[in-house]
Design a protein around this motif. Structure first.
Motif, PDB file in Angstrom:
ATOM      1  N   GLU A 218       0.832  -1.207   0.000  1.00  0.00           N
ATOM      2  CA  GLU A 218       0.000   0.000   0.000  1.00  0.00           C
ATOM      3  C   GLU A 218       0.869   1.261   0.000  1.00  0.00           C
ATOM      4  O   GLU A 218       0.575   2.225  -0.698  1.00  0.00           O
ATOM      5  N   ILE A 219       1.937   1.250   0.795  1.00  0.00           N
ATOM      6  CA  ILE A 219       2.746   2.464   0.960  1.00  0.00           C
ATOM      7  C   ILE A 219       3.737   2.653  -0.192  1.00  0.00           C
ATOM      8  O   ILE A 219       3.946   3.758  -0.667  1.00  0.00           O
TER       9      ILE A 219
ATOM     10  N   GLY B 298       3.563   1.023  -3.254  1.00  0.00           N
ATOM     11  CA  GLY B 298       3.019   0.779  -4.584  1.00  0.00           C
ATOM     12  C   GLY B 298       3.924  -0.156  -5.357  1.00  0.00           C
ATOM     13  O   GLY B 298       4.414  -1.142  -4.805  1.00  0.00           O
TER      14      GLY B 298
ATOM     15  N   THR C  45       7.078   3.579   6.413  1.00  0.00           N
ATOM     16  CA  THR C  45       7.234   4.745   5.538  1.00  0.00           C
ATOM     17  C   THR C  45       8.577   5.421   5.786  1.00  0.00           C
ATOM     18  O   THR C  45       9.306   5.749   4.839  1.00  0.00           O
TER      19      THR C  45
ATOM     20  N   THR D  47       5.851  10.212  -2.993  1.00  0.00           N
ATOM     21  CA  THR D  47       4.945   9.099  -3.308  1.00  0.00           C
ATOM     22  C   THR D  47       4.611   8.300  -2.051  1.00  0.00           C
ATOM     23  O   THR D  47       3.448   7.966  -1.798  1.00  0.00           O
ATOM     24  N   PHE D  48       5.643   7.984  -1.256  1.00  0.00           N
ATOM     25  CA  PHE D  48       5.399   7.201  -0.035  1.00  0.00           C
ATOM     26  C   PHE D  48       4.444   7.945   0.902  1.00  0.00           C
ATOM     27  O   PHE D  48       3.518   7.351   1.461  1.00  0.00           O
TER      28      PHE D  48
ATOM     29  N   LYS E 234       2.266  10.313   0.201  1.00  0.00           N
ATOM     30  CA  LYS E 234       0.926  10.397  -0.399  1.00  0.00           C
ATOM     31  C   LYS E 234       0.183   9.058  -0.257  1.00  0.00           C
ATOM     32  O   LYS E 234      -0.986   9.019   0.136  1.00  0.00           O
ATOM     33  N   ASN E 235       0.879   7.962  -0.562  1.00  0.00           N
ATOM     34  CA  ASN E 235       0.260   6.626  -0.442  1.00  0.00           C
ATOM     35  C   ASN E 235      -0.125   6.317   0.998  1.00  0.00           C
ATOM     36  O   ASN E 235      -1.177   5.740   1.260  1.00  0.00           O
ATOM     37  N   GLU E 236       0.743   6.711   1.924  1.00  0.00           N
ATOM     38  CA  GLU E 236       0.457   6.444   3.336  1.00  0.00           C
ATOM     39  C   GLU E 236      -0.802   7.189   3.759  1.00  0.00           C
ATOM     40  O   GLU E 236      -1.691   6.624   4.420  1.00  0.00           O
TER      41      GLU E 236
ATOM     42  N   ALA F  83      -3.311   8.175   1.901  1.00  0.00           N
ATOM     43  CA  ALA F  83      -4.488   7.562   1.265  1.00  0.00           C
ATOM     44  C   ALA F  83      -4.869   6.282   2.004  1.00  0.00           C
ATOM     45  O   ALA F  83      -6.056   6.008   2.238  1.00  0.00           O
ATOM     46  N   TYR F  84      -3.866   5.494   2.389  1.00  0.00           N
ATOM     47  CA  TYR F  84      -4.131   4.234   3.075  1.00  0.00           C
ATOM     48  C   TYR F  84      -4.694   4.489   4.479  1.00  0.00           C
ATOM     49  O   TYR F  84      -5.634   3.814   4.915  1.00  0.00           O
TER      50      TYR F  84
END
Ligand code: ZN
Length: 306
Positions: free
Chosen positions: A46-47, A49, A148, A161-162, A164-166, A168-169
């Motif tokens: 998830e973090i 991608g 992260t 990116t990390f 942002k992904n974190e 969102a998750y």
């Protein structure tokens, strides 16, 4: 002239070599992240991608408390660039392996990042930490922040990116938390009691408001005796509890003994279903993801106890 040409070629070869050995997984172009449990692997996916490749050592139905690294695992750990494990003694038989790997690469026990005052202890052995942190969504996020942080240290160019992904998750996890609270409220207050084979659900119980009793202690390593079964049976009969639960990574023998014992006292109990405790479901299924497994557990518990 010949000598100069020779030096020139040697230099090219040396430069080529050092580039190739910098990261073991450079041939695929992505760092290889190894995790012990599926829960951690799912979070890394998830973090990070598709910026990293992720492999988890323990598949569905595997009990991490008793797990010993195989020759194949040692090979996989050697090949990895980053290793994430749960810690808090969940992988009790693997600590030597982590100690050895720490000398060679980045190894993180993500549970160790959680402040000590938020870690539950075993009721019978207060010196032992309860390692089942993934079931407390809030404190699990502290452990995931460690993932992260480590990924950013290793791949600083991908920081945005990390992060942002974190975010969102974590939003998905907050939604999961809200959904869980509304489902748990369907169970009448007096029946909010969860009985399982081993003590994996205390963080879960604390965060959603369920009274949790396990037959075995914090680890499946500990033995349960006739007295434990008798205590649970008495408790079930007294509180008129309808269902107990088995776990995908623990034998159902003990729970069957409990049901038998209750029957002798004239009290009928159902097996409410199978919960995912220490291992997730099969890869490719919904239960093979953290959120899918968590929802499965909540639905199974609520549908049997309400
Ligand atoms: Zn466990």
């Amino acid at each position: 002239m010949k000598k100069i040409l020779f030096l020139f070629i040697t230099t090219i070869l040396l430069v080529g070599c050092s580039n190739n050995t910098e990261r073991s997984s450079d041939k695929e172009g992505k760092p290889l992240v190894i995790t012990t449990t599926g829960q951690i692997a799912d979070a890394v996916k998830e973090i990070a991608g598709d910026l990293v490749e992720v492999k988890s050592l323990m598949g569905p139905g595997v009990d991490p408390h008793l797990y010993k690294a195989t020759q194949g695992d040692l090979q996989t750990l050697e090949e990895g660039d980053i290793i994430f494990y749960n810690g808090l003694h969940l992988e009790g038989k693997m600590s030597d392996v982590f100690e050895k790997m720490e000398k060679e690469k980045t190894v993180r026990g993500i549970g160790e990042a959680i402040p000590k005052d938020r870690i539950l202890s075993n009721e019978e052995n207060p010196d032992l930490a309860d390692p089942h942190i993934w079931f407390g969504i809030e404190i699990w996020q502290i452990a995931l922040e460690e993932i992260t942080k480590t990924l950013i240290e290793e791949l600083p160019d991908q920081k945005d990116t990390f992060v942002k992904n974190e975010q969102a998750y974590f939003q998905k996890l907050a939604d999961l938390s809200d959904w869980t609270a509304s489902r748990i409220s369907e169970i009448p207050e007096k029946q909010r009691i969860l009985i399982t084979a081993h003590d994996a659900f205390h963080y879960f119980g604390n965060s959603v408001g369920l009274d949790v009793r396990g037959l075995q202690g914090i680890s499946t390593d500990s033995e349960y005796g006739l007295k434990d079964i008798q205590n649970v049976v008495d408790f079930l009969v007294e509180n008129n509890i309808k269902a107990v639960f088995v776990e995908s990574s623990v034998s159902d023998k003990a729970m069957k003994a409990v049901i038998e014992g209750a029957k002798e006292k004239g009290h009928t109990i159902q097996i409410g279903g199978e919960l995912y405790s220490d291992a997730m479901g099969a890869e490719g299924t919904e239960e093979g993801t953290y959120i899918g497994m968590y929802k499965h557990n909540v639905n199974t518990i609520v549908d049997s106890l309400k």
